[in-house]
Write a protein that holds these residues in place. Structure first.
Motif, mmCIF file in Angstrom:
data_model
loop_
_atom_site.group_PDB
_atom_site.id
_atom_site.type_symbol
_atom_site.label_atom_id
_atom_site.label_comp_id
_atom_site.label_asym_id
_atom_site.label_seq_id
_atom_site.Cartn_x
_atom_site.Cartn_y
_atom_site.Cartn_z
ATOM 1 N N ALA A 1 9.631 4.192 1.880
ATOM 2 C CA ALA A 1 8.616 4.014 2.918
ATOM 3 C C ALA A 1 7.960 2.649 2.854
ATOM 4 N N ALA A 2 8.116 1.927 1.733
ATOM 5 C CA ALA A 2 7.531 0.589 1.590
ATOM 6 C C ALA A 2 8.400 -0.201 0.615
ATOM 7 N N PRO B 1 -0.087 0.592 -9.478
ATOM 8 C CA PRO B 1 -0.458 -0.790 -9.128
ATOM 9 C C PRO B 1 -1.896 -0.867 -8.636
ATOM 10 N N ASP B 2 -2.591 -1.913 -9.076
ATOM 11 C CA ASP B 2 -4.020 -2.014 -8.762
ATOM 12 C C ASP B 2 -4.350 -3.071 -7.720
ATOM 13 N N GLU B 3 -3.328 -3.727 -7.166
ATOM 14 C CA GLU B 3 -3.597 -4.761 -6.169
ATOM 15 C C GLU B 3 -2.677 -4.575 -4.966
ATOM 16 N N PRO B 4 -3.213 -4.134 -3.818
ATOM 17 C CA PRO B 4 -2.373 -4.020 -2.631
ATOM 18 C C PRO B 4 -2.039 -5.395 -2.064
ATOM 19 N N VAL B 5 -0.806 -5.562 -1.625
ATOM 20 C CA VAL B 5 -0.390 -6.814 -1.000
ATOM 21 C C VAL B 5 0.154 -6.522 0.390
ATOM 22 N N PHE B 6 0.135 -7.550 1.215
ATOM 23 C CA PHE B 6 0.587 -7.431 2.594
ATOM 24 C C PHE B 6 1.496 -8.630 2.879
ATOM 25 N N GLY B 7 1.969 -8.723 4.086
ATOM 26 C CA GLY B 7 2.794 -9.866 4.432
ATOM 27 C C GLY B 7 1.990 -11.150 4.419
ATOM 28 N N PRO C 1 0.809 -1.224 0.000
ATOM 29 C CA PRO C 1 0.000 0.000 0.000
ATOM 30 C C PRO C 1 0.843 1.275 0.000
ATOM 31 N N GLY C 2 1.952 1.283 0.717
ATOM 32 C CA GLY C 2 2.807 2.468 0.739
ATOM 33 C C GLY C 2 3.434 2.762 -0.610
ATOM 34 N N THR C 3 3.754 1.712 -1.350
ATOM 35 C CA THR C 3 4.292 1.906 -2.699
ATOM 36 C C THR C 3 3.220 2.440 -3.634
ATOM 37 N N ILE C 4 2.014 1.900 -3.523
ATOM 38 C CA ILE C 4 0.913 2.391 -4.358
ATOM 39 C C ILE C 4 0.674 3.877 -4.090
ATOM 40 N N ALA C 5 0.639 4.259 -2.819
ATOM 41 C CA ALA C 5 0.435 5.671 -2.475
ATOM 42 C C ALA C 5 1.582 6.529 -2.991
#
Length: 322
Positions: free
Chosen positions: A191-192, A165-171, A132-136
């Protein structure tokens, strides 16, 4: 010189050094704009396009990144897309020469231009995924980043537009065919910072947090957080091959220590310089220890880091008194 005037002078110098860096390498030979990408097999089903350890220039077209792909039973997983639409298109053509399987997903590790500006070649057919931080960050800074790349590498960028990017990913751990990919959220280089660990082959795509034989870049860096990210990478078990996004691929974690050594020295040196009353012009010419002399673009990248990091360090050493 008062502390306030010293700080203002440093901020102005930082802007000047960064502007000079953005304009470096703008004169290059004319000719066909072809990257000549060749996929290098590094593990079962796993390929890397090795970039140089230089700066972005009009000679190399910004090809300084180790982009990669994994061929799984469920399709192809792409890791980074390169600095331009042209790079992404050549990358996709090279993938087709290896397999006729479709691209299933593309992962972007951070907001730096050589990671995401080739995404047009893969979207919208395949989701483009990032933290999400990269998308932002791409949403906010992407147009300016692309503008800088147009100025630095010129015609290589023809037709390149920012794809968010259209898909947020997490751990998490995701499975594609017979490959288990652990998605590891980190931060500090930016930041990400997304690292990907293929538990099936033992290949770690370390993202931007590990540099190997190339001086680390710091335009979005928080050194303290970056050092913590390196600790997290060091603690990973089962790594058989480490792919840094910049520099040499290695069968060990030696470059985790190399990156940590550089960042620790850099931060301590700049803080000591501020405490000693030096200004930024003095810091730009400080000697660099011999143990770092084998790193690519050493002095130029050091000077860029002074420009990036000095204002914050100086503010921290000169707190405002109300």
């Amino acid at each position: 010189m008062t502390p306030r005037s010293r700080l203002l002078k440093s901020l102005l110098l930082a802007a000047g050094v960064l502007a000079g860096s953005l304009l470096s390498g703008t004169a290059g030979a004319q000719g066909p704009r072809i990257y000549g990408l060749t996929p290098k097999p590094i593990a079962p089903d796993t390929y890397v396009f090795e970039g140089s350890t230089e700066h972005f220039t009009r000679d190399n077209g910004g090809n300084i990144l180790n982009a990669a792909f994994i061929v799984t039973a469920d399709g192809v997983i792409v890791i980074q897309t390169g600095p331009s639409r042209r790079y992404g298109e050549e990358m996709r053509a090279a993938i087709r020469r290896v397999t006729d399987k479709p691209v299933r997903k593309t992962y972007i590790s951070n907001l730096h231009p050589d990671y995401f500006l080739g995404a047009q070649a893969f979207a919208p057919e395949a989701p483009v995924a990032a933290l999400p931080g990269t998308i932002a960050g791409i949403r906010e800074e992407g147009p300016g980043i692309a503008e800088n790349m147009y100025r630095m590498i010129g015609d290589w960028m023809r037709g390149t537009e920012v794809v968010i990017p259209d898909e947020p990913v997490f751990g998490s751990t995701v499975v594609f065919g017979d490959h288990r990919l652990r998605l590891i959220p980190l931060h500090g280089h930016t930041a990400a910072d997304l690292a990907l660990f293929d538990e099936t082959t033992g290949v770690l795509f370390a993202g931007g947090v590990v540099f190997c034989g190339r001086t680390p870049t710091t335009p979005h860096a928080d050194v303290a957080d970056w050092l913590k990210a390196l600790d997290a990478v060091e603690a990973l078990d089962g790594v058989r091959l480490l792919v840094p996004n910049h520099g040499h691929i290695r069968p060990d974690k030696a470059c985790v220590a190399q990156t940590r050594d550089w960042l620790t020295w850099l931060d301590a040196t700049l803080r000591a310089a501020v405490e000693a009353g030096l200004d930024m012009t003095d810091a730009l010419e400080l000697p660099i220890p011999e143990r770092f002399h084998g790193l690519g673009v050493l002095r130029a990248e050091y000077r860029r880091s002074v420009a990036h990091l000095w204002p914050r360090i100086e503010r921290e050493s000169l707190p405002r008194v109300n």
